[in-house]
Design a protein around this motif. Structure first.
Motif, PDB file in Angstrom:
ATOM      1  N   ALA A  11       0.868  -1.192  -0.042  1.00 53.71           N
ATOM      2  CA  ALA A  11       0.122   0.120   0.042  1.00 53.71           C
ATOM      3  C   ALA A  11       0.859   1.256   0.136  1.00 53.71           C
ATOM      4  CB  ALA A  11      -1.003  -0.055   1.160  1.00 53.71           C
ATOM      5  N   SER A  12       2.118   1.257   0.298  1.00 51.75           N
ATOM      6  CA  SER A  12       3.038   2.283   0.284  1.00 51.75           C
ATOM      7  C   SER A  12       3.476   2.719  -0.951  1.00 51.75           C
ATOM      8  CB  SER A  12       4.248   2.115   1.366  1.00 51.75           C
ATOM      9  OG  SER A  12       5.221   1.152   0.859  1.00 51.75           O
ATOM     10  N   VAL A  13       3.502   1.655  -2.018  1.00 50.10           N
ATOM     11  CA  VAL A  13       3.910   2.072  -3.130  1.00 50.10           C
ATOM     12  C   VAL A  13       3.125   3.268  -4.176  1.00 50.10           C
ATOM     13  CG1 VAL A  13       4.557   0.834  -5.680  1.00 50.10           C
ATOM     14  CG2 VAL A  13       4.788  -0.345  -3.499  1.00 50.10           C
ATOM     15  N   VAL A  14       3.622   4.212  -4.520  1.00 47.75           N
ATOM     16  CA  VAL A  14       3.022   5.247  -5.165  1.00 47.75           C
ATOM     17  C   VAL A  14       3.041   4.925  -6.534  1.00 47.75           C
ATOM     18  CG1 VAL A  14       3.346   7.833  -5.717  1.00 47.75           C
ATOM     19  CG2 VAL A  14       4.009   7.224  -3.445  1.00 47.75           C
ATOM     20  N   ALA A  15       4.065   4.432  -6.999  1.00 48.80           N
ATOM     21  CA  ALA A  15       4.116   4.040  -8.683  1.00 48.80           C
ATOM     22  C   ALA A  15       5.124   3.219  -8.950  1.00 48.80           C
ATOM     23  CB  ALA A  15       4.196   5.451  -9.389  1.00 48.80           C
ATOM     24  N   GLY A  16       5.294   2.452 -10.173  1.00 48.32           N
ATOM     25  CA  GLY A  16       6.233   1.643 -10.743  1.00 48.32           C
ATOM     26  C   GLY A  16       6.400   2.224 -11.999  1.00 48.32           C
ATOM     27  N   GLY A  17       7.847   1.810 -12.320  1.00 47.15           N
ATOM     28  CA  GLY A  17       8.398   2.691 -13.814  1.00 47.15           C
ATOM     29  C   GLY A  17       8.948   1.221 -14.064  1.00 47.15           C
ATOM     30  N   VAL A  18       8.713   1.081 -15.629  1.00 42.84           N
ATOM     31  CA  VAL A  18       9.027  -0.314 -16.168  1.00 42.84           C
ATOM     32  C   VAL A  18       9.761   0.189 -17.518  1.00 42.84           C
ATOM     33  CG1 VAL A  18       8.304  -2.536 -17.077  1.00 42.84           C
ATOM     34  CG2 VAL A  18       7.050  -1.423 -15.263  1.00 42.84           C
ATOM     35  N   GLY A  19      10.973  -0.578 -17.724  1.00 42.53           N
ATOM     36  CA  GLY A  19      11.697  -0.037 -19.022  1.00 42.53           C
ATOM     37  C   GLY A  19      11.733  -1.563 -19.802  1.00 42.53           C
ATOM     38  N   ILE A  20      11.251  -1.281 -21.117  1.00 39.31           N
ATOM     39  CA  ILE A  20      10.844  -2.442 -22.110  1.00 39.31           C
ATOM     40  C   ILE A  20      11.828  -2.159 -23.080  1.00 39.31           C
ATOM     41  CG2 ILE A  20       9.215  -3.413 -23.521  1.00 39.31           C
ATOM     42  CD1 ILE A  20       8.310  -3.547 -20.849  1.00 39.31           C
ATOM     43  N   PRO A  21      12.651  -3.424 -23.329  1.00 42.44           N
ATOM     44  CA  PRO A  21      13.508  -3.341 -24.651  1.00 42.44           C
ATOM     45  C   PRO A  21      13.065  -3.216 -25.885  1.00 42.44           C
ATOM     46  CG  PRO A  21      13.566  -5.545 -23.838  1.00 42.44           C
ATOM     47  CD  PRO A  21      12.579  -4.750 -23.123  1.00 42.44           C
ATOM     48  N   GLY A  22      12.661  -2.065 -26.458  1.00 39.85           N
ATOM     49  CA  GLY A  22      11.950  -2.087 -27.940  1.00 39.85           C
ATOM     50  C   GLY A  22      11.303  -0.685 -27.755  1.00 39.85           C
ATOM     51  N   PRO A  23      10.676  -0.173 -28.980  1.00 37.85           N
ATOM     52  CA  PRO A  23       9.827   0.818 -29.218  1.00 37.85           C
ATOM     53  C   PRO A  23       8.517   0.455 -28.675  1.00 37.85           C
ATOM     54  CG  PRO A  23      10.259  -0.292 -31.268  1.00 37.85           C
ATOM     55  CD  PRO A  23      11.453  -0.995 -30.172  1.00 37.85           C
ATOM     56  N   TYR A  24       8.312   1.208 -27.696  1.00 37.92           N
ATOM     57  CA  TYR A  24       6.987   1.079 -26.937  1.00 37.92           C
ATOM     58  C   TYR A  24       5.976   2.182 -27.323  1.00 37.92           C
ATOM     59  CZ  TYR A  24       3.965   0.424 -23.095  1.00 37.92           C
ATOM     60  OH  TYR A  24       2.688   0.327 -22.287  1.00 37.92           O
ATOM     61  N   ASP A  25       4.816   1.511 -27.741  1.00 32.94           N
ATOM     62  CA  ASP A  25       3.636   2.370 -27.927  1.00 32.94           C
ATOM     63  C   ASP A  25       2.642   2.859 -26.704  1.00 32.94           C
ATOM     64  OD1 ASP A  25       1.226   3.604 -28.858  1.00 32.94           O
ATOM     65  OD2 ASP A  25       1.315   2.533 -30.795  1.00 32.94           O
ATOM     66  N   ARG A  26       2.921   3.993 -25.989  1.00 33.83           N
ATOM     67  CA  ARG A  26       2.332   4.240 -25.001  1.00 33.83           C
ATOM     68  C   ARG A  26       0.733   4.590 -25.338  1.00 33.83           C
ATOM     69  NH1 ARG A  26       5.618   7.206 -21.096  1.00 33.83           N
ATOM     70  NH2 ARG A  26       3.886   9.145 -21.250  1.00 33.83           N
ATOM     71  N   LYS A  27       0.228   4.325 -26.592  1.00 31.95           N
ATOM     72  CA  LYS A  27      -1.249   4.519 -26.376  1.00 31.95           C
ATOM     73  C   LYS A  27      -1.976   3.186 -26.454  1.00 31.95           C
ATOM     74  CE  LYS A  27      -1.076   8.730 -29.502  1.00 31.95           C
ATOM     75  NZ  LYS A  27      -1.245   9.289 -30.598  1.00 31.95           N
TER      76      LYS A  27
END
Length: 393
Positions: A140-156
């Motif tokens: 419950a203390s986690v505000v957010a997580g960031g994730v790196g993906i090895p390739g061109p990532y479509d955020r949409k």
């Protein structure tokens, strides 16, 4: 006059606060550079903010070089936790940090991501859960997580673009897959973008205005930081330096093109070029032999540096960066790769652009991406956490 001085102080104070909010953590010299204020003014503003408890001094993440970690400044934040996940072609790295980016726990596991994507999702979730338990932080203390993906990532769409190194991941809704396993807001991006963010915040580009980050490993990823902001392009594929054509009649590339830079300057390309003379080699072994003085391995790395430098010379003419930072596994080759790259940049960029740019090795080593993932999570969560869905893409 007094009122005018008070307004100026308030204005300077706001500029420092806004800069810290954007960067997350910054040294006093970085604040002076970003705000344009004098070091004396920065010192006065920071001292006032420290005295009132609005900012705190924090230890910056240790670089891969010698010396003690530097001291930075961060806005005082409520207690909370950040998760960073770095997916490479053959590894998963997870870190847990507080909101000032102090690393509380970190784990690394070798894993062939392309062979079993769902195993990779499960593994990252398990590693994050175990780390939270180890450091005594509730989910419950986690505000957010960031994730790196090895390739061109479509955020949409939350998916990797076709042509990514991880072919079995193409078409998968990565955000949804991870969101079903990690019960907090997630923010995904290309791993090169997050590596750039890590080096720009904590590492070799901390004093840069326009930065190009190159990630050399199984593929060639690159990222652009323009005046402090990641530039992704219209569809999130800006910076695909690995698919610049350097030889029109060269070998076929996984993207469907021919003669791309990746065909000449990745770990795979180096192994192929040395197979006739050296037999089967791993990238780690190539680097070891180069360090020991092996002429063939050093020549292969030097040729790769020259080829990359030609492409970067053209990029310098377009963007006029003041820093090019080389990261990824191949950056461990050091000067045998970097110096030919510098020479090629100088030959292929116009003199004014070549004079302004500095080519340097990443200082955070293989941790740049996971540290950038933490910064990315914090920045995105600061936008408006209450309005974000559980898995953001």
């Amino acid at each position: 006059m007094t009122s005018g001085l008070a307004q100026l102080r308030d204005h300077n104070r706001q500029r420092v606060i806004e800069t810290l909010s954007r960067l997350g953590t910054a040294s006093r010299s970085r604040l002076a550079q970003e705000t344009g204020l004098s070091r004396t003014t920065i010192s006065a503003v920071v001292n006032d903010l420290l005295a009132e408890g609005s900012v705190v001094e924090v230890e910056l993440p240790r670089s891969s070089g010698p010396g003690r970690p530097g001291t930075g400044l961060a806005l005082t934040r409520p207690s909370g936790t950040l998760i960073g996940v770095d997916y490479g072609h053959f590894h998963v790295r997870v870190a847990v940090a507080d909101l000032s980016y102090k690393i509380l726990g970190e784990r690394y596991l070798e894993l062939d991501l392309d062979a079993a994507p769902h195993t990779a999702f499960d593994t990252a979730a398990e590693m994050a859960g175990e780390l939270l338990q180890e450091v005594g932080r509730p989910v419950a203390s986690v505000v957010a997580g960031g994730v790196g993906i090895p390739g061109p990532y479509d955020r949409k769409t939350g998916t990797l673009h076709a042509g990514a190194i991880l072919q079995s991941w193409v078409g998968l809704d990565v955000a949804a897959e991870l969101g079903s396993r990690l019960p907090y807001p997630l923010f995904l991006d290309n791993d090169a973008n997050l590596g750039a963010l890590g080096e720009f915040t904590f590492g070799a580009a901390a004093d840069a205005d326009v930065m190009v980050y190159i990630r050399l490993s199984s593929g060639i990823g690159s990222s652009l930081v323009l005046n402090g902001y990641l530039f992704r392009g219209a569809g999130g594929i800006a910076g695909e330096l690995g698919h610049v054509v350097v030889k029109e009649d060269g070998p076929m590339c996984r993207c469907g093109g021919r003669g791309c830079l990746e065909a000449f300057a990745t770990g795979r390309a180096l192994r192929e070029s040395l197979r006739f003379s050296h037999g089967e080699l791993t990238l780690a072994r190539i680097l070891e032999l180069s360090e020991a003085g092996d002429v063939g391995c050093r020549r292969a790395l030097s040729d790769a540096g020259t080829t990359i430098g030609r492409a970067l010379g053209d990029l310098c003419n377009h963007l006029n960066p003041d820093r090019i930072v080389l990261g990824g596994e191949l950056s461990a080759a050091g000067e045998v790769l970097l110096e030919p790259m510098r020479v090629a940049v100088a030959r292929n960029a116009i003199p004014a652009a070549a004079k302004q740019v500095r080519v340097a090795a990443a200082s955070l080593g293989d941790r740049a991406e996971v540290l950038g993932a933490l910064v990315f999570a914090q920045q995105q969560a600061d936008v408006n956490l209450d309005e974000l869905p559980r898995a953001f893409h």
